[in-house]
Design a protein around this motif. Structure first.
Motif, mmCIF file in Angstrom:
data_model
loop_
_atom_site.group_PDB
_atom_site.id
_atom_site.type_symbol
_atom_site.label_atom_id
_atom_site.label_comp_id
_atom_site.label_asym_id
_atom_site.label_seq_id
_atom_site.Cartn_x
_atom_site.Cartn_y
_atom_site.Cartn_z
ATOM 1 N N THR A 79 0.846 -1.199 0.000
ATOM 2 C CA THR A 79 0.000 0.000 0.000
ATOM 3 C C THR A 79 0.885 1.255 0.000
ATOM 4 O O THR A 79 0.614 2.210 -0.725
ATOM 5 C CB THR A 79 -0.927 0.003 1.237
ATOM 6 O OG1 THR A 79 -1.755 -1.154 1.176
ATOM 7 C CG2 THR A 79 -1.805 1.243 1.283
ATOM 8 N N LEU A 80 1.956 1.222 0.803
ATOM 9 C CA LEU A 80 2.871 2.373 0.870
ATOM 10 C C LEU A 80 3.488 2.680 -0.489
ATOM 11 O O LEU A 80 3.778 3.821 -0.799
ATOM 12 C CB LEU A 80 4.020 2.096 1.848
ATOM 13 C CG LEU A 80 3.716 2.116 3.327
ATOM 14 C CD1 LEU A 80 5.008 1.887 4.103
ATOM 15 C CD2 LEU A 80 3.074 3.419 3.760
ATOM 16 N N LYS A 101 -9.203 7.022 9.759
ATOM 17 C CA LYS A 101 -8.390 5.870 9.334
ATOM 18 C C LYS A 101 -7.343 5.530 10.394
ATOM 19 O O LYS A 101 -7.142 4.368 10.726
ATOM 20 C CB LYS A 101 -7.694 6.155 7.993
ATOM 21 C CG LYS A 101 -8.622 6.047 6.801
ATOM 22 C CD LYS A 101 -7.848 6.271 5.511
ATOM 23 C CE LYS A 101 -8.719 6.019 4.298
ATOM 24 N NZ LYS A 101 -7.949 6.054 3.044
ATOM 25 N N ILE A 102 -6.674 6.541 10.913
ATOM 26 C CA ILE A 102 -5.641 6.322 11.929
ATOM 27 C C ILE A 102 -6.252 5.649 13.158
ATOM 28 O O ILE A 102 -5.707 4.700 13.704
ATOM 29 C CB ILE A 102 -4.942 7.640 12.320
ATOM 30 C CG1 ILE A 102 -4.134 8.180 11.132
ATOM 31 C CG2 ILE A 102 -4.032 7.444 13.539
ATOM 32 C CD1 ILE A 102 -3.641 9.613 11.309
ATOM 33 N N ASN A 103 -7.407 6.149 13.592
ATOM 34 C CA ASN A 103 -8.043 5.628 14.805
ATOM 35 C C ASN A 103 -8.857 4.361 14.583
ATOM 36 O O ASN A 103 -9.405 3.806 15.522
ATOM 37 C CB ASN A 103 -8.893 6.711 15.467
ATOM 38 C CG ASN A 103 -8.023 7.792 16.062
ATOM 39 O OD1 ASN A 103 -6.914 7.528 16.515
ATOM 40 N ND2 ASN A 103 -8.494 9.018 16.042
ATOM 41 N N SER A 104 -8.928 3.894 13.328
ATOM 42 C CA SER A 104 -9.683 2.673 13.049
ATOM 43 C C SER A 104 -8.909 1.449 13.540
ATOM 44 O O SER A 104 -9.483 0.403 13.794
ATOM 45 C CB SER A 104 -9.914 2.520 11.543
ATOM 46 O OG SER A 104 -8.665 2.221 10.888
ATOM 47 N N GLY A 105 -7.598 1.602 13.655
ATOM 48 C CA GLY A 105 -6.782 0.467 14.045
ATOM 49 C C GLY A 105 -6.500 -0.470 12.877
ATOM 50 O O GLY A 105 -5.823 -1.467 13.018
ATOM 51 N N ASP A 106 -7.020 -0.132 11.703
ATOM 52 C CA ASP A 106 -6.822 -0.958 10.506
ATOM 53 C C ASP A 106 -5.481 -0.586 9.879
ATOM 54 O O ASP A 106 -5.296 0.520 9.399
ATOM 55 C CB ASP A 106 -7.990 -0.694 9.536
ATOM 56 C CG ASP A 106 -7.845 -1.427 8.207
ATOM 57 O OD1 ASP A 106 -6.718 -1.839 7.854
ATOM 58 O OD2 ASP A 106 -8.859 -1.570 7.512
ATOM 59 N N LEU A 107 -4.552 -1.533 9.888
ATOM 60 C CA LEU A 107 -3.193 -1.223 9.444
ATOM 61 C C LEU A 107 -3.128 -0.772 7.987
ATOM 62 O O LEU A 107 -2.337 0.103 7.646
ATOM 63 C CB LEU A 107 -2.279 -2.436 9.662
ATOM 64 C CG LEU A 107 -0.793 -2.095 9.636
ATOM 65 C CD1 LEU A 107 -0.421 -1.178 10.793
ATOM 66 C CD2 LEU A 107 0.058 -3.332 9.645
ATOM 67 N N GLU A 112 -2.397 3.751 4.176
ATOM 68 C CA GLU A 112 -2.921 4.668 3.149
ATOM 69 C C GLU A 112 -2.674 6.120 3.551
ATOM 70 O O GLU A 112 -2.318 6.956 2.718
ATOM 71 C CB GLU A 112 -4.423 4.445 2.935
ATOM 72 C CG GLU A 112 -4.748 3.149 2.213
ATOM 73 C CD GLU A 112 -6.243 2.826 2.201
ATOM 74 O OE1 GLU A 112 -7.060 3.610 2.763
ATOM 75 O OE2 GLU A 112 -6.599 1.781 1.636
ATOM 76 N N VAL A 113 -2.864 6.421 4.838
ATOM 77 C CA VAL A 113 -2.633 7.790 5.321
ATOM 78 C C VAL A 113 -1.154 8.148 5.171
ATOM 79 O O VAL A 113 -0.816 9.233 4.679
ATOM 80 C CB VAL A 113 -3.090 7.958 6.798
ATOM 81 C CG1 VAL A 113 -2.761 9.357 7.310
ATOM 82 C CG2 VAL A 113 -4.582 7.681 6.942
#
Length: 171
Positions: A79-80, A101-107, A112-113
């Motif tokens: 993804t990076l 996205k950051i706080n979703s915990g989804d790596l 993506e961020v």
């Protein structure tokens, strides 16, 4: 879904708590709250010098999870390498999406961020809030990569940095 997911996490396990990233379960304790006995995971976030107590019966519901598999880590790295996707929406709206996205915990979402906010030296300047979000996402990603690979954060940061540099070179 099984009726009890109690045994999913144990003391010394590293876990990911959506709003705080990687922590380690120090212990499981019982505490009486308003006459009700609760069983709590005591999670230490050493980097942030913070301890969190999470009811064991709510852990999965609130999105606490084990560390990502090496497979998910390599997906995050892929993804990076992708091309940054920057929407034309106003910054405040994009910032909100990045924070979610950051706080979703989804790596993958966190990767993506990092991808979308990463800047090379010759690109335009980042605003303070862009930089803050970028650093928060990068730190979450790096900590989890370190924990999964059993490496220290410096090695993980280098691994992530190398991927970002190779992407910039390919662009």
């Amino acid at each position: 879904m099984s009726k009890s997911k109690k045994s999913e996490f144990r003391p010394n396990d590293y876990v990911v708590y959506p709003a705080h990233g990687v922590g380690q379960i120090v212990s499981i304790e019982k505490q009486e709250v308003v006459g009700i006995e609760l069983e709590l995971f005591v999670i230490s976030f050493e980097k942030d010098k913070m301890t969190l107590r999470v009811p064991t019966n709510k852990a999965t519901e609130i999105g606490m999870r084990g560390l990502s598999s090496p497979d998910v880590i390599s997906k995050a790295m892929t993804t990076l390498k992708g091309k940054a996707k920057v929407k034309r929406a106003m910054w405040s709206r994009r910032a909100q999406e990045y924070e979610q996205k950051i706080n979703s915990g989804d790596l993958i979402a966190i990767a993506e961020v990092v991808r979308d906010l990463h800047r090379t030296d010759d690109q335009r300047e980042q605003s303070y809030s862009e930089r803050q979000l970028y650093e928060a996402a990068l730190e979450r990603l790096t900590r989890e990569v370190a924990a999964v690979n059993g490496a220290d954060e410096v090695a993980a940061a280098k691994q992530v940095g190398d991927v970002l540099i190779s992407r910039a070179a390919a662009a």
